[in-house]
Design an enzyme around this catalytic site. Structure first.
Site, PDB file in Angstrom:
ATOM      1  N   LYS A   1      57.212  14.065 -44.627  1.00  6.36           N
ATOM      2  CA  LYS A   1      55.752  14.112 -44.506  1.00  6.36           C
ATOM      3  C   LYS A   1      55.306  14.978 -43.322  1.00  6.36           C
ATOM      4  CE  LYS A   1      53.696  10.222 -47.002  1.00  6.36           C
ATOM      5  NZ  LYS A   1      52.811   9.041 -46.921  1.00  6.36           N
TER       6      LYS A   1
ATOM      7  N   ASP B   1      46.718  10.359 -46.303  1.00  6.92           N
ATOM      8  CA  ASP B   1      47.693   9.613 -47.091  1.00  6.92           C
ATOM      9  C   ASP B   1      46.928   9.011 -48.267  1.00  6.92           C
ATOM     10  OD1 ASP B   1      49.940   7.724 -47.687  1.00  6.92           O
ATOM     11  OD2 ASP B   1      48.534   6.249 -46.884  1.00  6.92           O
TER      12      ASP B   1
ATOM     13  N   ASP C   1      53.926   7.218 -42.512  1.00  4.47           N
ATOM     14  CA  ASP C   1      52.977   8.231 -42.038  1.00  4.47           C
ATOM     15  C   ASP C   1      53.156   8.536 -40.551  1.00  4.47           C
ATOM     16  OD1 ASP C   1      51.682   8.327 -44.564  1.00  4.47           O
ATOM     17  OD2 ASP C   1      50.555   6.511 -44.037  1.00  4.47           O
TER      18      ASP C   1
ATOM     19  N   ASP D   1      48.196   5.071 -42.880  1.00  4.07           N
ATOM     20  CA  ASP D   1      48.284   3.638 -42.579  1.00  4.07           C
ATOM     21  C   ASP D   1      49.721   3.120 -42.505  1.00  4.07           C
ATOM     22  OD1 ASP D   1      48.791   3.911 -45.382  1.00  4.07           O
ATOM     23  OD2 ASP D   1      48.447   1.761 -45.591  1.00  4.07           O
TER      24      ASP D   1
ATOM     25  N   THR E   1      51.333  12.352 -50.266  1.00  6.50           N
ATOM     26  CA  THR E   1      51.790  11.062 -50.784  1.00  6.50           C
ATOM     27  C   THR E   1      53.222  11.108 -51.303  1.00  6.50           C
ATOM     28  OG1 THR E   1      51.325   9.317 -52.425  1.00  6.50           O
ATOM     29  CG2 THR E   1      50.773  11.561 -53.063  1.00  6.50           C
ATOM     30  N   GLY E   2      53.863   9.985 -51.243  1.00  7.79           N
ATOM     31  CA  GLY E   2      55.193   9.848 -51.821  1.00  7.79           C
ATOM     32  C   GLY E   2      55.103   9.570 -53.311  1.00  7.79           C
TER      33      GLY E   2
HETATM   34  P1  ADP Z   1      52.824   6.519 -50.230  1.00 13.86           P
HETATM   35  O1  ADP Z   1      53.303   7.785 -49.609  1.00 13.86           O
HETATM   36  O2  ADP Z   1      51.785   6.818 -51.312  1.00 13.86           O
HETATM   37  O3  ADP Z   1      52.256   5.554 -49.207  1.00 13.86           O
HETATM   38  P2  ADP Z   1      55.557   5.344 -50.490  1.00 13.86           P
HETATM   39  O4  ADP Z   1      56.203   6.433 -49.697  1.00 13.86           O
HETATM   40  O5  ADP Z   1      55.484   4.002 -49.869  1.00 13.86           O
HETATM   41  O6  ADP Z   1      54.076   5.802 -51.009  1.00 13.86           O
HETATM   42  O7  ADP Z   1      56.310   5.214 -51.877  1.00 13.86           O
HETATM   43  C1  ADP Z   1      56.463   6.308 -52.728  1.00 13.86           C
HETATM   44  C2  ADP Z   1      56.907   5.870 -54.103  1.00 13.86           C
HETATM   45  O8  ADP Z   1      58.218   5.274 -54.050  1.00 13.86           O
HETATM   46  C3  ADP Z   1      56.012   4.797 -54.719  1.00 13.86           C
HETATM   47  O9  ADP Z   1      54.914   5.337 -55.396  1.00 13.86           O
HETATM   48  C4  ADP Z   1      57.003   4.113 -55.678  1.00 13.86           C
HETATM   49  O10 ADP Z   1      57.145   4.874 -56.861  1.00 13.86           O
HETATM   50  C5  ADP Z   1      58.318   4.171 -54.921  1.00 13.86           C
HETATM   51  N1  ADP Z   1      58.553   2.945 -54.116  1.00 13.86           N
HETATM   52  C6  ADP Z   1      58.548   2.837 -52.759  1.00 13.86           C
HETATM   53  N2  ADP Z   1      58.818   1.574 -52.368  1.00 13.86           N
HETATM   54  C7  ADP Z   1      58.979   0.836 -53.504  1.00 13.86           C
HETATM   55  C8  ADP Z   1      59.277  -0.548 -53.795  1.00 13.86           C
HETATM   56  N3  ADP Z   1      59.469  -1.467 -52.850  1.00 13.86           N
HETATM   57  N4  ADP Z   1      59.366  -0.904 -55.107  1.00 13.86           N
HETATM   58  C9  ADP Z   1      59.190  -0.009 -56.087  1.00 13.86           C
HETATM   59  N5  ADP Z   1      58.910   1.294 -55.890  1.00 13.86           N
HETATM   60  C10 ADP Z   1      58.810   1.719 -54.623  1.00 13.86           C
HETATM   61 MG    MG Z   2      50.045   4.514 -47.264  1.00 10.04          MG
END
Ligand code: ADP
Ligand code: MG
Length: 318
Positions: A244, A38, A267, A263, A216-217
Site C-alpha cells: 500500500k 482506503d 493502512d 483506518d 484497497t486490498g
Molecule cells: P482493505 O484493503 O479493503 O481494507 P484487506 O486488506 O483487509 O481489505 O483485505 C483484502 C481482501 O482479502 C478482502 O477483501 C478479502 O477478500 C480478503 N481477506 C482479508 N482478510 C480476510 C479474512 N479474515 N477472511 C476472509 N477474507 C479475507
Molecule cells: Mg480499511
C-alpha cells in the site's frame, strides 16, 4: 512556546472534529493535490453482511459456513465477524480448529479436526469416499479468503463458483471462497455499504481541485463499482498490505502532494509514507498512531474541512 496562530489553529481543528498530531503536516494540507482513501471501513461502513452462499457438489451450505466460521475463529476482520455471526444466527455447531494462521490481506487458514465434522470430509460422497476418510482422520486445512488467496495458492474455482463470483462482483459485492483440503468447496458473497458522508466528502475535494484515489486490498470489480458510484478518479485495487505504501510513493514520485485516509493496520505504512496521514478515529490504534491528523468524528467530509482550515490558518501566518 507554541506560536499563537498555531495554538488557535489546533483548537479550531479540535472544534472541527480533528486531532492534530503533527503541525507540519497540518500546514502542508493546504497544498494537497491528491487524497487517497482506503475503501473498507473508511469510505464504506466496513460492516459486511452475508448476502448469498453457494457450494459445489454435495457440500451442504451450513457445513461450508460452519467450516468457514471455524477457520475465521481468531480473525478480527469484518468478514470474519460476519461469517461467525451468520453461523451463530443459523445455530450451526462450529468445529474446533488448530494451527490458525492469518494470511494478511488475503484471508485465513486453520486445521479442522475431522472427527468433529465427519459429514463434511473433503471429497464428499461417492467413489472418493475411501480417500476422503483417510485424509479426514488427520484433519484437514480449511482456508477462507478472497480471489487473491486463490491466485496465491494457484487454485482454480469451479465454473459455477466463478459465475457466482462474477454475478456478485457485478452487484458490487465481495466474494470469499471456502477451501477444504485445498479445494474450493463454496463461496460467500458479502455486501458492504458506502457511507452516506463519502459522497459529499469526495465532491468537496473535487470542488477544491483535489483529485481523489482509492486504495484497497479488495477485488477490482468491487473496488470499481464503489469508485464509480462515488466518482473517484483513480483506483488501486488488489493491493497487498505490504504494497500500500508503494502506491503513495509512486504518486509522490509523479510530483503529487498526497494525503492518505485510512483506518486499518494495513493502512499504517501508507499513512506514514503520505505527506498528510489521516486516520479515522474509530480505526485501529496502529492507524491512529501512524497518522498526522485524526478524524475524531469518523467523518470523511472532515478531510475537506482540514484542507480548508489549513489554508485559512497558514495564510494568516504569512
Ligand atoms: P482493505 O484493503 O479493503 O481494507 P484487506 O486488506 O483487509 O481489505 O483485505 C483484502 C481482501 O482479502 C478482502 O477483501 C478479502 O477478500 C480478503 N481477506 C482479508 N482478510 C480476510 C479474512 N479474515 N477472511 C476472509 N477474507 C479475507
Ligand atoms: Mg480499511
Amino acid at each position: 512556546a507554541v506560536p499563537l496562530v498555531v495554538a488557535i489553529n489546533t483548537s479550531m481543528a479540535a472544534r472541527s472534529g480533528m486531532l492534530v498530531r503533527d503541525r507540519i503536516a497540518m500546514e502542508q494540507a493546504r497544498n494537497l493535490d491528491t487524497v487517497v482513501f482506503d475503501k473498507t471501513g473508511t469510505l464504506t461502513a466496513g460492516e459486511q453482511g452475508i448476502v448469498d452462499v453457494t457450494t459445489v457438489d454435495d457440500w451442504d451450505e451450513d457445513d461450508v459456513l460452519a467450516l468457514a466460521a471455524a477457520a475465521e475463529g481468531d480473525s478480527e476482520h469484518m468478514i470474519a465477524q460476519a461469517i461467525r455471526e451468520e453461523a451463530d444466527v443459523r445455530g450451526l455447531s462450529v468445529p474446533d480448529v488448530s494451527r490458525f494462521e492469518a494470511l494478511e490481506g488475503r484471508g485465513v487458514r486453520a486445521t479442522v479436526e475431522s472427527d468433529v465434522v465427519p459429514a463434511v470430509a473433503p471429497g464428499g460422497s461417492g467413489d472418493e469416499s475411501a480417500t476422503a476418510t483417510s485424509s479426514a482422520r488427520d484433519g484437514y486445512t480449511v482456508s477462507v479468503g478472497g480471489p487473491n488467496l486463490l491466485r496465491h495458492l494457484e487454485i482454480d474455482p469451479s465454473p459455477d463458483l466463478e459465475r457466482f463470483a462474477d454475478e456478485a462482483g457485478a452487484r458490487g459485492e465481495g466474494v470469499v471462497y471456502v477451501l477444504a483440503a485445498e479445494h474450493a468447496v463454496g463461496a460467500i458473497a458479502l455486501a458492504d455499504v458506502i457511507r452516506e458522508e463519502s459522497f459529499a466528502a469526495i465532491d468537496a475535494l473535487h470542488e477544491m481541485g483535489v483529485s481523489v484515489a482509492m486504495l484497497t486490498g479488495d477485488d477490482e470489480d468491487v473496488a470499481h463499482s464503489v469508485a464509480d458510484e462515488l466518482g473517484i478518479d483513480t483506483v488501486f485495487a488488489e493491493v497487498l498490505p505490504e504494497d500500500k505504501d508503494e502506491k503513495i510513493l509512486e504518486l509522490q514520485d509523479e510530483g503529487h502532494l498526497v494525503a492518505m485516509v485510512g483506518d486499518g493496520v494495513n493502512d499504517a505504512p501508507a499513512l506514514t509514507r503520505s505527506d498528510v496521514g489521516i486516520a479515522i478515529g474509530s480505526g485501529t490504534d496502529v492507524a491512529v498512531e501512524s497518522a498526522d491528523v485524526v478524524l475524531v468524528e469518523n467523518d470523511p467530509r472532515d478531510v475537506a474541512s482540514l484542507v480548508r482550515l489549513s489554508a485559512k490558518s497558514y495564510r494568516k501566518m504569512q
